[in-house]
Design an enzyme around this catalytic site. Structure first.
Site, short mmCIF file in Angstrom:
data_model
loop_
_atom_site.label_atom_id
_atom_site.label_comp_id
_atom_site.label_asym_id
_atom_site.label_seq_id
_atom_site.Cartn_x
_atom_site.Cartn_y
_atom_site.Cartn_z
N LYS A 80 -8.89 -0.31 -3.14
CA LYS A 80 -7.30 -0.63 -3.07
C LYS A 80 -6.85 0.52 -4.19
O LYS A 80 -5.96 1.31 -4.28
CB LYS A 80 -6.89 -1.87 -3.55
CG LYS A 80 -5.34 -2.36 -3.82
CD LYS A 80 -5.08 -3.31 -4.09
CE LYS A 80 -3.81 -3.63 -4.25
NZ LYS A 80 -3.21 -5.01 -4.78
N HIS A 108 -4.52 3.85 -3.26
CA HIS A 108 -3.10 4.07 -4.07
C HIS A 108 -2.97 5.05 -4.86
O HIS A 108 -1.92 5.18 -5.73
CB HIS A 108 -2.67 2.63 -4.48
CG HIS A 108 -2.43 1.48 -3.66
ND1 HIS A 108 -3.63 0.82 -3.02
CD2 HIS A 108 -1.27 1.11 -3.01
CE1 HIS A 108 -2.93 -0.07 -2.08
NE2 HIS A 108 -1.80 0.11 -2.19
N HIS A 135 -3.79 3.68 4.93
CA HIS A 135 -4.25 2.20 5.27
C HIS A 135 -3.41 1.33 5.88
O HIS A 135 -2.15 1.38 5.78
CB HIS A 135 -4.79 1.69 3.76
CG HIS A 135 -3.70 1.44 2.76
ND1 HIS A 135 -3.24 2.46 1.89
CD2 HIS A 135 -2.86 0.40 2.33
CE1 HIS A 135 -2.25 2.14 1.11
NE2 HIS A 135 -1.96 0.74 1.48
N ARG A 170 8.45 -8.34 -7.63
CA ARG A 170 7.04 -8.05 -8.09
C ARG A 170 6.91 -8.34 -9.50
O ARG A 170 7.79 -8.00 -10.29
CB ARG A 170 6.53 -6.76 -7.62
CG ARG A 170 6.50 -6.58 -6.12
CD ARG A 170 6.78 -5.23 -5.43
NE ARG A 170 5.57 -4.62 -5.69
CZ ARG A 170 4.25 -4.32 -5.12
NH1 ARG A 170 4.21 -5.38 -4.23
NH2 ARG A 170 3.27 -3.96 -5.65
N CYS A 221 4.10 -8.75 0.67
CA CYS A 221 3.71 -7.44 1.12
C CYS A 221 2.12 -6.92 0.61
O CYS A 221 2.03 -7.17 -0.69
CB CYS A 221 4.65 -6.21 0.73
SG CYS A 221 6.13 -6.44 0.40
N SER A 222 1.30 -6.77 1.40
CA SER A 222 0.09 -6.62 0.96
C SER A 222 -0.81 -5.99 2.09
O SER A 222 -0.19 -5.25 3.01
CB SER A 222 -0.44 -8.08 0.39
OG SER A 222 -1.78 -7.84 -0.02
N GLU A 267 2.19 4.73 -2.23
CA GLU A 267 1.79 3.97 -1.00
C GLU A 267 1.76 5.07 -0.07
O GLU A 267 2.68 6.06 0.30
CB GLU A 267 2.94 3.03 -0.69
CG GLU A 267 2.89 1.71 -1.62
CD GLU A 267 1.78 0.57 -1.62
OE1 GLU A 267 0.67 1.01 -0.59
OE2 GLU A 267 1.56 -0.18 -1.98
N GLU A 297 1.06 3.96 3.86
CA GLU A 297 0.76 2.69 4.87
C GLU A 297 1.35 2.72 6.29
O GLU A 297 2.35 3.40 6.55
CB GLU A 297 1.52 1.63 4.01
CG GLU A 297 0.87 0.99 2.69
CD GLU A 297 1.53 -0.06 2.19
OE1 GLU A 297 0.75 -0.69 1.37
OE2 GLU A 297 2.57 -0.45 2.62
#
Length: 288
Positions: A91, A95, A107, A126, A142-143, A202, A204
């Site tokens: 991770k 990022h 990712h 968050r 969100c993940s 990010e 994604e």
């Protein structure tokens, strides 16, 4: 999901972008082992990081301990722009804007939109300790699905739905029984890139999952600063305040993209019980 039929569509991006170890084959379904995997670092703890990775741990000394552990223990699924699995990486690496830009690391991710029986949308703010986009307001959860067998299952996006159920418990304390995996409706996929600050960001390929359920919510303070249910008008007022810079309110870039391009028409389907009619999992909406 028939990946071979993917269509990529470009949509208007509503936010400005600033320019800026060995593969675990045993975890892959046998059908996926035929694809060449990117060789990435497999890290079990921060202390085991080899200096060859070029990670400056001293620069991250202020990172929250929980977020630090997740950054190095969790391995995201690397994909190409057609959502084909090409490998995995931490991770942390996924990022870093430097790696995103230099290596085009992309990712797989998911965004959950959970509505109660009154068809109000659950939002979360968050936590202040989040590495990317701290204290911004966003959709319910969100993940990322992780590079593990149960979350690599591509049929009907089952792996992503398994990951969503896991993270709803981790972040919001929502029991798995409250959000059965067969109750998630995958509605579409977006591909976007967004910087969080000079270091993090990010990139994604994000699965958008809707679910209508009354649930028990007990937010994890390591992940979530606040939660609230909103109706349409309340959400529009939040968007207005964010645009005007009022109250220091900020929205996550992926949430804003969904709001601008999809959310309100899909909200109609949620209210009418016709979500499956709105689903399009063959198209990848490219928002870069």
């Amino acid at each position: 999901m028939a990946m071979a039929s993917n269509t990529i569509i470009r949509l208007q991006n509503s936010f400005a972008l600033s320019p800026s170890a060995s593969p675990r084959f045993s975890l892959l379904p046998s059908r996926l082992r035929q694809f060449p995997l990117r060789v990435c670092s497999s890290i079990s703890a921060v202390t085991s990081l080899p200096s060859a990775m070029g990670v400056d741990l001293s620069a991250d000394s202020a990172m929250d301990a929980v977020q630090r552990r997740l950054m190095f223990d969790d391995e995201c699924i690397l994909v190409d722009e057609n959502d084909h699995v090409v490998g995995h990486d931490t991770k942390y690496n996924c990022h870093l804007m430097e790696k995103i830009e230099s290596e085009n690391l992309l990712h797989r991710a998911f965004s959950v939109f959970l509505f109660n029986s009154k068809h109000e949308l659950l939002l979360q703010q968050r936590s202040s300790t989040k590495v990317t986009f701290p204290l911004v307001w966003t959709n319910t959860c969100c993940s990322h699905p992780l590079f593990r067998g149960s979350e690599l299952i591509e049929e009907n996006a089952l792996g992503v739905r398994n990951a969503a159920q896991r993270k709803l418990l981790d972040e919001l304390g929502i029991p798995a029984d409250d959000v059965p995996v067969d109750k998630f409706t995958p509605l579409g996929r977006i591909l976007y890139k967004a910087p969080s600050d000079g270091k993090w960001g990010e990139h994604e390929l994000d699965y958008l999952l809707f679910i209508v359920r009354d649930v028990s919510v007990q937010p994890n303070p390591d992940e979530v600063a606040d939660v609230k249910y909103v109706n349409r008008d309340e959400l529009k007022e939040i968007v207005r305040k964010a645009d005007a810079g009022e109250e220091g309110l900020k929205l996550s870039p992926w949430f804003r993209l969904v709001v601008d391009n999809f959310l309100f028409k899909w909200w109609d389907h949620a209210e009418n019980g016709t979500l499956k009619q709105a689903a399009d999992m063959n198209t990848i909406h490219k928002l870069i």
